[in-house]
Design an enzyme around this catalytic site. Structure first.
Site, PDB file in Angstrom:
ATOM      1  N   ARG A 220      -5.405  -0.215  -9.039  1.00 27.71           N
ATOM      2  CA  ARG A 220      -5.794  -1.200  -8.010  1.00 27.71           C
ATOM      3  C   ARG A 220      -6.745  -0.499  -7.034  1.00 27.71           C
ATOM      4  O   ARG A 220      -6.505   0.659  -6.677  1.00 27.71           O
ATOM      5  CB  ARG A 220      -4.563  -1.730  -7.246  1.00 27.71           C
ATOM      6  CG  ARG A 220      -3.588  -2.494  -8.134  1.00 27.71           C
ATOM      7  CD  ARG A 220      -2.505  -3.170  -7.296  1.00 27.71           C
ATOM      8  NE  ARG A 220      -2.997  -4.348  -6.610  1.00 27.71           N
ATOM      9  CZ  ARG A 220      -2.292  -5.021  -5.693  1.00 27.71           C
ATOM     10  NH1 ARG A 220      -1.111  -4.601  -5.325  1.00 27.71           N
ATOM     11  NH2 ARG A 220      -2.797  -6.102  -5.117  1.00 27.71           N
TER      12      ARG A 220
ATOM     13  N   ALA B  38       0.800  -1.227   0.000  1.00 30.19           N
ATOM     14  CA  ALA B  38       0.000   0.000   0.000  1.00 30.19           C
ATOM     15  C   ALA B  38       0.839   1.288   0.000  1.00 30.19           C
ATOM     16  O   ALA B  38       0.652   2.146  -0.878  1.00 30.19           O
ATOM     17  CB  ALA B  38      -0.970  -0.040   1.182  1.00 30.19           C
TER      18      ALA B  38
ATOM     19  N   ASP C 200      -3.865  -2.580   4.013  1.00 24.27           N
ATOM     20  CA  ASP C 200      -4.139  -1.816   2.786  1.00 24.27           C
ATOM     21  C   ASP C 200      -5.151  -0.718   3.022  1.00 24.27           C
ATOM     22  O   ASP C 200      -5.154   0.302   2.328  1.00 24.27           O
ATOM     23  CB  ASP C 200      -4.621  -2.751   1.677  1.00 24.27           C
ATOM     24  CG  ASP C 200      -3.434  -3.486   1.090  1.00 24.27           C
ATOM     25  OD1 ASP C 200      -3.004  -4.480   1.680  1.00 24.27           O
ATOM     26  OD2 ASP C 200      -2.903  -3.002   0.061  1.00 24.27           O
TER      27      ASP C 200
ATOM     28  N   LYS D  48      -3.756  -8.495   2.831  1.00 27.65           N
ATOM     29  CA  LYS D  48      -3.644  -9.608   1.885  1.00 27.65           C
ATOM     30  C   LYS D  48      -4.506 -10.792   2.298  1.00 27.65           C
ATOM     31  O   LYS D  48      -4.579 -11.140   3.480  1.00 27.65           O
ATOM     32  CB  LYS D  48      -2.165 -10.024   1.804  1.00 27.65           C
ATOM     33  CG  LYS D  48      -1.835 -11.197   0.920  1.00 27.65           C
ATOM     34  CD  LYS D  48      -2.334 -11.052  -0.490  1.00 27.65           C
ATOM     35  CE  LYS D  48      -1.888  -9.782  -1.180  1.00 27.65           C
ATOM     36  NZ  LYS D  48      -2.637  -9.545  -2.457  1.00 27.65           N
TER      37      LYS D  48
HETATM   38  O1  MRU Z   1      -1.131  -7.391  -3.332  1.00 29.59           O
HETATM   39  P1  MRU Z   1      -0.032  -6.728  -2.566  1.00 29.59           P
HETATM   40  O2  MRU Z   1       1.242  -7.490  -2.610  1.00 29.59           O
HETATM   41  O3  MRU Z   1       0.117  -5.273  -2.925  1.00 29.59           O
HETATM   42  O4  MRU Z   1      -0.552  -6.764  -1.051  1.00 29.59           O
HETATM   43  C1  MRU Z   1       0.207  -6.109  -0.071  1.00 29.59           C
HETATM   44  C2  MRU Z   1      -0.309  -6.276   1.297  1.00 29.59           C
HETATM   45  O5  MRU Z   1      -1.343  -6.849   1.532  1.00 29.59           O
HETATM   46  C3  MRU Z   1       0.473  -5.604   2.390  1.00 29.59           C
HETATM   47  O6  MRU Z   1       0.389  -6.311   3.583  1.00 29.59           O
HETATM   48  C4  MRU Z   1      -0.077  -4.191   2.609  1.00 29.59           C
HETATM   49  O7  MRU Z   1      -0.182  -3.498   1.408  1.00 29.59           O
HETATM   50  C5  MRU Z   1       0.753  -3.403   3.557  1.00 29.59           C
HETATM   51  S1  MRU Z   1       2.339  -3.020   2.883  1.00 29.59           S
HETATM   52  C6  MRU Z   1       3.172  -2.101   4.045  1.00 29.59           C
END
Ligand code: MRU
Length: 345
Positions: free
Chosen positions: A109, A68, A254, A265
């Site tokens: 996204r 994120a 996120d 995630k």
């Molecule tokens: O699909 P992604 O790899 O972008 O998902 C990322 C995550 O779920 C992370 O845990 C979240 O963005 C926090 S990153 C500091």
């Protein structure tokens, strides 16, 4: 004390090829967004230099840059790179193109609030002026977002360190480390701080199906820094907790709704249920910018659906592939933020 330097996932390359991670770069010669191509890790460490809307959108969409805070920083710097190439001489034309480019990048996204937040912040900074002045304002704002993110990661690390003791086992999911931010990460920031302080910490990294951000990215960045990391399949987490090897779970986020419900995630929610059952504290680490106070609870968080090909093995079967889930606030012990460790947001 151990000096560890996790990799820089996102940075700015100015027109003369100098790297910048804070305000002060000249916008007179067009520069570009510089990212690690995470889709190719851990096999190859390749950096991409991006400056066109389509290539920046696609890099976010195919997870070459992900996490994120990192996609917020990348979109802001990417917008600055695109604007430097608009080729218009009129302020109104510039602003029309700027809004259209920001909307397009924002559509890459849907779940991470940081993407929209960073682009909105950049747009708000640009008022009608000369083209060089608007370019400069945009780049300064994007570099401020990056610099603040670096400092927020350090602050999260410092606050989270208070939750760790030498000898602990820490479970994390996906990648919320340096690769997912402008700095040293959110969930992994306390681990870097503990390592720097000489603590003996054992990290368990869920593999994170289907795209293996844990097995590929968390395992890579921690082992590159000499931190003890063990990859486990997502389905093993409850068993490893039962064995008494996990003393704390720390994940990223996120988007956090006003009541504390947290999108992260896919696979985070069952991890929180397992942690509750086994009496293991479950923390979410995130900057304040991840809180979306316009949403009263997690039900309104948009959940990205990813392509079937990421998980399909059998032609005859339908596929359901949500990229994120929402962990209810009741399962979360606390939030590690740049303002401290909070029991509610
Ligand atoms: O699909 P992604 O790899 O972008 O998902 C990322 C995550 O779920 C992370 O845990 C979240 O963005 C926090 S990153 C500091």
């Amino acid at each position: 004390m151990t000096d560890v330097r996790p990799p820089c996932a996102v940075r700015w390359l100015d027109g003369s090829g100098c790297v910048h991670r804070k305000r002060g770069a000249s916008a007179r010669v067009p520069g570009c967004l510089d990212i690690i191509d995470q889709a190719r890790l851990p096999d190859e460490l390749v950096r991409l230099h991006l400056s066109a809307p389509r290539e920046i959108h696609d890099a976010i969409r195919r997870l070459s840059v992900r996490g994120a805070p990192a996609i917020g920083c990348a979109a802001a710097l990417g917008l600055a790179a695109c604007a430097q190439r608009f080729g218009v001489s009129d302020a109104t034309d510039y602003l029309v193109k700027l809004r259209a480019t920001a909307d397009y990048l924002d559509s890459a996204r849907p779940t991470a609030v940081n993407l929209h937040w960073a682009l909105a912040r950049c747009l708000a900074k640009v008022v009608p002026a000369s083209i060089p002045e608007m370019d400069a304002r945009l780049l300064d704002e994007a570099l401020d977002i990056l610099d603040e993110d670096i400092r927020m990661c350090d602050a999260i690390g410092g606050h989270g360190l208070g939750l760790l003791r030498t000898g602990m086992g820490v479970l994390t999911h996906c990648n919320a480390g340096a690769l997912a931010t402008g700095g040293c990460g959110t969930a992994l920031a306390p681990i870097y701080a503990a390592h720097a302080a000489g603590y003996d910490i054992k990290v368990f990294s869920n593999e994170t199906r289907p795209l293996l951000q844990g097995a590929r990215l968390t395992a890579w960045e921690l082992s590159e820094c000499g931190i003890d990391v063990t990859t486990i399949c997502d389905s093993m987490a409850a068993q490893v907790m039962r064995e008494g090897r996990i003393h704390i779970v720390i994940v990223g986020a996120d988007r956090v709704a006003a009541n504390g419900d947290t999108a992260n995630k896919i696979g985070t929610y069952p991890l929180a249920i397992s942690a509750k059952y086994h009496g293991v504290p479950f923390y979410v680490a995130m900057p304040y910018s991840t809180i979306d106070r316009s949403l009263p609870d997690g039900a309104g968080i948009p959940i990205e659906q990813r392509p079937d090909c990421e998980i399909a093995h059998c032609r005859g079967a339908r596929v359901y592939n949500p990229a994120f889930d929402v962990t209810p606030r009741a399962l979360i012990t606390g939030y590690i933020t740049e303002r401290g460790v909070l029991d509610h947001v």
